[in-house]
Design a protein around this motif. Structure first.
Motif, PDB file in Angstrom:
ATOM      1  N   ASN A   1      -3.603   4.980 -19.986  1.00  0.00           N
ATOM      2  CA  ASN A   1      -3.394   6.822 -20.063  1.00  0.00           C
ATOM      3  C   ASN A   1      -3.272   7.931 -20.989  1.00  0.00           C
TER       4      ASN A   1
ATOM      5  N   VAL B   1       3.738  11.822 -29.722  1.00  0.00           N
ATOM      6  CA  VAL B   1       2.699  11.384 -28.733  1.00  0.00           C
ATOM      7  C   VAL B   1       4.410  12.137 -27.333  1.00  0.00           C
TER       8      VAL B   1
ATOM      9  N   ASP C   1       5.474  12.733 -24.460  1.00  0.00           N
ATOM     10  CA  ASP C   1       6.097  11.759 -22.736  1.00  0.00           C
ATOM     11  C   ASP C   1       6.453  12.813 -21.683  1.00  0.00           C
TER      12      ASP C   1
ATOM     13  N   TRP D   1       3.637   2.677 -25.457  1.00  0.00           N
ATOM     14  CA  TRP D   1       3.882   3.789 -24.364  1.00  0.00           C
ATOM     15  C   TRP D   1       2.315   3.726 -23.800  1.00  0.00           C
TER      16      TRP D   1
ATOM     17  N   ARG E   1       0.713  14.008 -20.299  1.00  0.00           N
ATOM     18  CA  ARG E   1       1.180  13.462 -21.198  1.00  0.00           C
ATOM     19  C   ARG E   1      -0.031  13.711 -22.339  1.00  0.00           C
TER      20      ARG E   1
END
Length: 575
Positions: free
Chosen positions: A7, A37, A39, A106, A382
């Motif tokens: 990702n 980030v 998410d 993550w 994301r």
């Protein structure tokens, strides 16, 4: 990383690790940084491994230079520039630990897959291109002084790749490679066991080298070097959410600039920045006057974090800008020195005037340069923004021979004079220039952006946000929005003069009384006058799946060649 099933976190961390190998003039894996980030499940998070002083640091560890204006040329006002060069200049190494733990938390891929490109770059070498040669030549004397830096980056006393008959002396007809086997071995070790950075083999090597060179890094510093996961600082700008790091950085100033601009243009929210350059320059100046005086580590000293964004306080600054008033005393000297000891505004509020601290240092040290930024996004929505740095070109100029890690120059971010909000103290966080940004809308990730370029990062990122939000109403595709934001000519007003890109030279007339200069429109990939930003943006649905677009830019308004934040040419990409 995307092709391997990863990702945006996997992609961004892998790229950030590689940049820590191939961009030693800009960053180091023994430096510091921030990772934001957004998410899809958990929303925005700030993963902070920003600069921090060793525990044994103190306010009088550097002797101030006899010539207090030395910072004009030397970037510092300390004797021997010891807060920038040598063993006392480095902060606590945090970057490698911060990146690896973020990916573990993550990312989707195994750590070995994510570190593999950086390990290969260290062992196989990166090409000594014109960016590397130019940077190393500028820091030649610093690199010559350190045995490991000299061995790694130089050959017969000159930068690797500098001999030959082509432009800049680059070797003709063959590739000159900079290999870093010690760094490759370090990356292999931490791939197997990341705790080696905290209380294991790598941590021990770093402490031993610091001790041998006369530094103050301890085992305690590295044991406490882990990143912190905190909610980012967030501001509503028009109908978008803007997220920045919570730690001392460029983030709060980005939000102050945006909040002021939002209020200033409330009557005409779609107004083009180009129609109001003078007001933008004043917004940046008033924000930086606050930054140079008030910002510091709120865990150690009082900082008016809430006051700087308080509506009543913002309205008072908007009134000054609307009246066209320049910041009092701005051109009396270097702004970071002038306002370190001079509070031009009071963001604490009238009711707390009695408790306002007085910061009266003898002088101030100038902001440093260097830095790399990575932006990434994926098809799940994301977004990731990573800014990490060596704090100065080639960090402190000292390389650990046991690990191949280059020590940074994070102590240069402090005011080396006692008595300032940002003065040195053990375990304290200095005010860094880094300012990665995430942009979201209705709680969904939209874009990641950031830049390199020292203090100019701040105003560049604010202008990118303004441009991206303004393009929402135009129904442009993501790639068009990114291109429009990156190619819009920018200004910077954080220094003595307002810097204008050549594409807005006609704005000189409106800002000339503030003291301004136009940056020449030269085809030079190394100009950093208005920072070097890049953007990754989640796309609108196209066919059956959303897309993401990412791009970077050079610094000249005439030549917007696509490049990562450090300036090494690369192709634009989409995924």
């Amino acid at each position: 990383m995307y092709e391997a099933g990863g990702n945006a976190v996997d992609a961004a961390v892998a790229a950030a690790l590689v940049s820590g190998v191939v961009e030693p003039a800009e960053t180091t894996l023994a430096g510091s940084g921030f990772l934001l980030v957004h998410d899809p499940e958990h929303g925005p998070i700030s993963w902070e491994f920003g600069p921090r002083a060793p525990r044994r640091a103190h306010a009088e560890m550097f002797r101030l230079a006899a010539n207090r204006d030395a910072g004009v040329v030397a970037l510092t006002a300390t004797e021997g520039m010891r807060n920038l060069n040598g063993p006392l200049a480095n902060g606590v190494p945090r970057t490698l630990l911060g990146l690896l733990t973020a990916q573990e938390r993550w990312g989707r891929l195994d750590r070995r897959t994510v570190t593999k490109p950086a390990i290969a770059a260290a062992h196989d070498g990166f090409e000594a291109d014109s960016w590397f040669v130019t940077s190393a030549m500028a820091d030649l004397q610093r690199l010559l002084k350190d045995p490991q830096a000299r061995h790694t980056f130089l050959s017969d006393g000159v930068p690797i790749g500098s001999r030959g008959d082509s432009e800049l002396g680059l070797a003709a007809g063959r590739r000159a490679l900079v290999t870093q086997p010690a760094l490759g071995r370090t990356l292999e070790i931490v791939t197997r066991d990341v705790s080696a950075l905290v209380d294991g083999e790598i941590a021990g090597h770093l402490v031993a080298t610091s001790r041998e060179r006369g530094g103050i890094l301890t085992e305690y510093d590295l044991a406490a070097a882990g990143p912190e996961a905190v909610p980012p600082r967030t501001l509503m700008f028009r109908d978008h959410e803007v997220h920045v790091p919570r730690a001392p950085s460029g983030g709060l100033t980005v939000l102050q600039i945006l909040a002021l601009w939002d209020r200033l243009t409330a009557d005409a929210p779609d107004v083009a920045v180009g129609d109001r350059f003078r007001e933008l320059a004043l917004v940046v100046r008033h924000s930086f006057a606050d930054r140079y005086h008030w910002l510091a580590d709120p865990d150690v000293v009082p900082v008016p974090e809430n006051g700087l964004l308080d509506p009543r306080y913002l309205d008072s600054l908007v009134a000054l800008v609307s009246e066209g008033k320049d910041v009092e005393g701005w051109r009396e000297g270097l702004p970071w020195a002038t306002y370190a000891a001079r509070a031009i505004h009071n963001p604490w509020g009238e009711e707390s005037r009695e408790g306002v601290p007085r910061w009266i240092p003898q002088t101030a040290t100038a902001p440093t340069s260097g830095t790399t930024h990575v932006s990434a996004a994926d098809a799940d929505g994301r977004t990731v923004a990573i800014t990490h740095t060596a704090a100065h070109h080639f960090g402190s100029g000292i390389m650990c021979p046991r690990t191949g890690l280059l020590f940074d120059a994070a102590m240069a971010w402090f005011n080396a004079a006692p008595g300032a909000a940002n003065s040195i103290e053990g375990h304290k966080r200095p005010v860094a220039n880094m300012a990665p940004v995430l942009l979201s809308r209705d709680g969904k990730g939209l874009a990641a952006l950031g830049a390199s370029g020292g203090r100019r990062i701040v105003s560049a990122n604010a202008q990118l946000v303004i441009a991206l939000v303004a393009s929402t109403a135009g129904r442009m595709e993501p790639a068009e929005r990114v291109e429009a934001a990156l190619t819009a000519p920018r200004l910077d007003a954080s220094g003595p003069l307002v810097q204008l890109e050549a594409g807005i030279a006609d704005a000189l007339e409106s800002v000339g009384d503030l003291g301004a200069r136009v940056i020449p429109a030269v085809n030079d990939p190394f100009v950093m006058d208005v920072a070097r930003p890049n953007i990754a943006m989640v796309g609108h649905p196209a066919a059956d799946a959303p897309t993401t677009t990412a791009a970077g830019t050079g610094a000249s308004a005439r030549d917007r060649s696509t490049a990562p934040a450090s300036g090494i040419p690369a192709a634009a990409y989409s995924h």
